[in-house]
Every structure is written in structure tokens, then in C-alpha cells.
Design a protein around this motif. Structure first.
Motif, PDB file in Angstrom:
ATOM      1  N   VAL A 193       0.844  -1.201   0.000  1.00  0.00           N
ATOM      2  CA  VAL A 193       0.000   0.000   0.000  1.00  0.00           C
ATOM      3  C   VAL A 193       0.880   1.252   0.000  1.00  0.00           C
ATOM      4  O   VAL A 193       0.623   2.199  -0.753  1.00  0.00           O
ATOM      5  CB  VAL A 193      -0.971  -0.003   1.204  1.00  0.00           C
ATOM      6  CG1 VAL A 193      -1.635   1.354   1.387  1.00  0.00           C
ATOM      7  CG2 VAL A 193      -2.017  -1.101   1.040  1.00  0.00           C
ATOM      8  N   LEU A 194       1.922   1.248   0.828  1.00  0.00           N
ATOM      9  CA  LEU A 194       2.835   2.405   0.844  1.00  0.00           C
ATOM     10  C   LEU A 194       3.503   2.606  -0.519  1.00  0.00           C
ATOM     11  O   LEU A 194       3.603   3.738  -1.009  1.00  0.00           O
ATOM     12  CB  LEU A 194       3.904   2.237   1.928  1.00  0.00           C
ATOM     13  CG  LEU A 194       3.422   2.207   3.369  1.00  0.00           C
ATOM     14  CD1 LEU A 194       4.603   1.999   4.318  1.00  0.00           C
ATOM     15  CD2 LEU A 194       2.664   3.476   3.724  1.00  0.00           C
ATOM     16  N   TYR A 195       3.948   1.510  -1.132  1.00  0.00           N
ATOM     17  CA  TYR A 195       4.590   1.603  -2.448  1.00  0.00           C
ATOM     18  C   TYR A 195       3.593   2.088  -3.504  1.00  0.00           C
ATOM     19  O   TYR A 195       3.945   2.873  -4.385  1.00  0.00           O
ATOM     20  CB  TYR A 195       5.170   0.259  -2.883  1.00  0.00           C
ATOM     21  CG  TYR A 195       6.127  -0.385  -1.898  1.00  0.00           C
ATOM     22  CD1 TYR A 195       6.790   0.355  -0.922  1.00  0.00           C
ATOM     23  CD2 TYR A 195       6.364  -1.754  -1.938  1.00  0.00           C
ATOM     24  CE1 TYR A 195       7.659  -0.248  -0.029  1.00  0.00           C
ATOM     25  CE2 TYR A 195       7.237  -2.359  -1.047  1.00  0.00           C
ATOM     26  CZ  TYR A 195       7.878  -1.609  -0.097  1.00  0.00           C
ATOM     27  OH  TYR A 195       8.734  -2.213   0.779  1.00  0.00           O
ATOM     28  N   ALA A 196       2.358   1.615  -3.403  1.00  0.00           N
ATOM     29  CA  ALA A 196       1.323   2.040  -4.351  1.00  0.00           C
ATOM     30  C   ALA A 196       1.033   3.530  -4.194  1.00  0.00           C
ATOM     31  O   ALA A 196       0.879   4.245  -5.195  1.00  0.00           O
ATOM     32  CB  ALA A 196       0.052   1.221  -4.140  1.00  0.00           C
ATOM     33  N   LEU A 197       0.963   4.007  -2.965  1.00  0.00           N
ATOM     34  CA  LEU A 197       0.720   5.436  -2.732  1.00  0.00           C
ATOM     35  C   LEU A 197       1.880   6.284  -3.261  1.00  0.00           C
ATOM     36  O   LEU A 197       1.663   7.344  -3.854  1.00  0.00           O
ATOM     37  CB  LEU A 197       0.482   5.703  -1.243  1.00  0.00           C
ATOM     38  CG  LEU A 197      -0.782   5.077  -0.657  1.00  0.00           C
ATOM     39  CD1 LEU A 197      -0.821   5.281   0.858  1.00  0.00           C
ATOM     40  CD2 LEU A 197      -2.032   5.610  -1.327  1.00  0.00           C
ATOM     41  N   ALA A 198       3.111   5.806  -3.061  1.00  0.00           N
ATOM     42  CA  ALA A 198       4.274   6.528  -3.584  1.00  0.00           C
ATOM     43  C   ALA A 198       4.240   6.565  -5.110  1.00  0.00           C
ATOM     44  O   ALA A 198       4.538   7.595  -5.732  1.00  0.00           O
ATOM     45  CB  ALA A 198       5.567   5.870  -3.093  1.00  0.00           C
TER      46      ALA A 198
END
Length: 187
Positions: free
Chosen positions: A170-175
Motif C-alpha cells: 500500500v505504501l509503495y502504491a501510494l508513492a
């Protein structure tokens, strides 16, 4: 529609963003410290593996060479007796972290290119930033989040570990979504 080549900068920057976020998650935060536990009797287990000369590769135990043998009484007894698991053997020596980081960065570029391709098919130049963010983040989440789920389904990785890797995803997707929203080509 936006051609893939016009999205080279968000692809590159999303890879950099994800690389930085993953570095923070894995080197600063204690989130993944409990992912793997030491095996009891490690020295004896390692000695047995060395003794039998198992090469680098992936192993499953007990191992049935066919579906017919999988259902045999002998194999069923082995499964009941246990242990049941998977084992990955790497090359001997200190793990090559530089090589792994390089491969990780290439994967972030590949996922960024897939995000660009799909977003470019569905969004026009000058698309609203929030729409770009949502589309790019959703596609990136599939790229970063599907593999850990498959590991739990097929290899028995604990779901608690998978949940942590999904959080990372999720963090990578948001970035990724942020990079694409910021650098999406104007109309």
C-alpha cells in the motif's frame, strides 16, 4: 491516451520513491523483524542438508512426484507425521544485498512501466491529478501486493507476515500514485 514513452519520468521517479520508502520500511522501522524465526536445532539441520548435498533451489517436503502418489497411504502418513514445508536454498556465502537491491530497483521500474501503460490507456493528457493518483495507485497495488498473498496461499507463509507485506505494498502504491499524479503530462 498517453504514449508510454511520454511517461518515462513518472516511471523513473516512482521507482525512486518506492526504493526510498522500502528502504525506510526495512531499515528504520521494526515492522519486519519478526518475519522469520530461527529453527531449533539449526546446526544439526544445516549439517544434514550439507551431508546430502542439496544444491541451490527450492524444495518441498514431503515431496510427491505425482498427484497419484500424493494420495497414496504412505505419502498421506508422511504429511500427517510432518513436518510439512518449503525450503529455499541460496548459494553459499554472504547474501549479495547489492544484487538484490539492483533487482528490486529493476522490478520497481517494471511495475512503474505497467502502471504507465495501463494508466496511459485509460487517462488523457491533463487528467485530474486525483484521478491519476487513484488509477496509478490501484494498478501499483496489484503489482506490489499480489505476490505476498500467493506466498501465503501456496507456500504457507503466515498471514501475519503477508499482512505486513501488503501494508508495504500500500505504501509503495501510494508513492507510485503520487509520482504519476505529480508528473502526469499536461493537456
Amino acid at each position: 491516451m498517453v504514449p508510454l514513452l511520454d511517461l518515462w519520468l513518472p516511471i523513473l521517479l516512482s521507482a525512486v520513491f518506492v526504493f526510498v520508502v522500502s528502504s525506510v520500511v526495512h531499515m528504520v522501522l521494526p515492522l519486519h523483524k519478526s518475519d522469520c524465526a530461527p529453527m531449533k536445532g539449526e546446526e544439526e539441520i544445516l549439517a544434514a542438508i550439507r551431508k546430502h548435498g542439496n544444491a541451490q533451489g527450492q524444495y518441498m517436503f514431503p515431496h510427491a512426484p505425482s498427484m497419484k502418489e500424493m494420495g497414496s497411504p504412505e505419502m498421506l502418513a508422511k504429511f500427517q507425521r510432518g513436518p510439512v514445508g518449503n525450503l529455499t536454498l541460496r548459494p553459499n556465502g554472504v547474501p549479495a544485498i547489492g544484487k538484490a537491491l539492483g533487482q528490486w530497483f529493476v522490478l520497481t521500474l517494471v511495475i512503474g512501466a505497467c502502471v504507465a501503460y495501463i494508466a496511459g490507456l485509460g487517462l488523457a493528457r491533463g487528467a485530474e491529478a486525483m484521478l491519476v493518483f487513484r488509477a496509478a495507485s490501484a494498478v501499483a497495488l496489484v503489482g506490489y501486493g499480489a505476490s505476498p498473498v500467493m506466498e501465503s496461499i501456496w507456500k504457507g507463509v503466515p498471514w501475519s507476515t503477508t499482512a505486513k507485506f501488503l501494508f508495504d505494498g500500500v505504501l509503495y502504491a501510494l508513492a507510485t500514485g503520487a509520482a504519476f499524479a505529480w508528473l502526469w503530462p499536461a493537456a
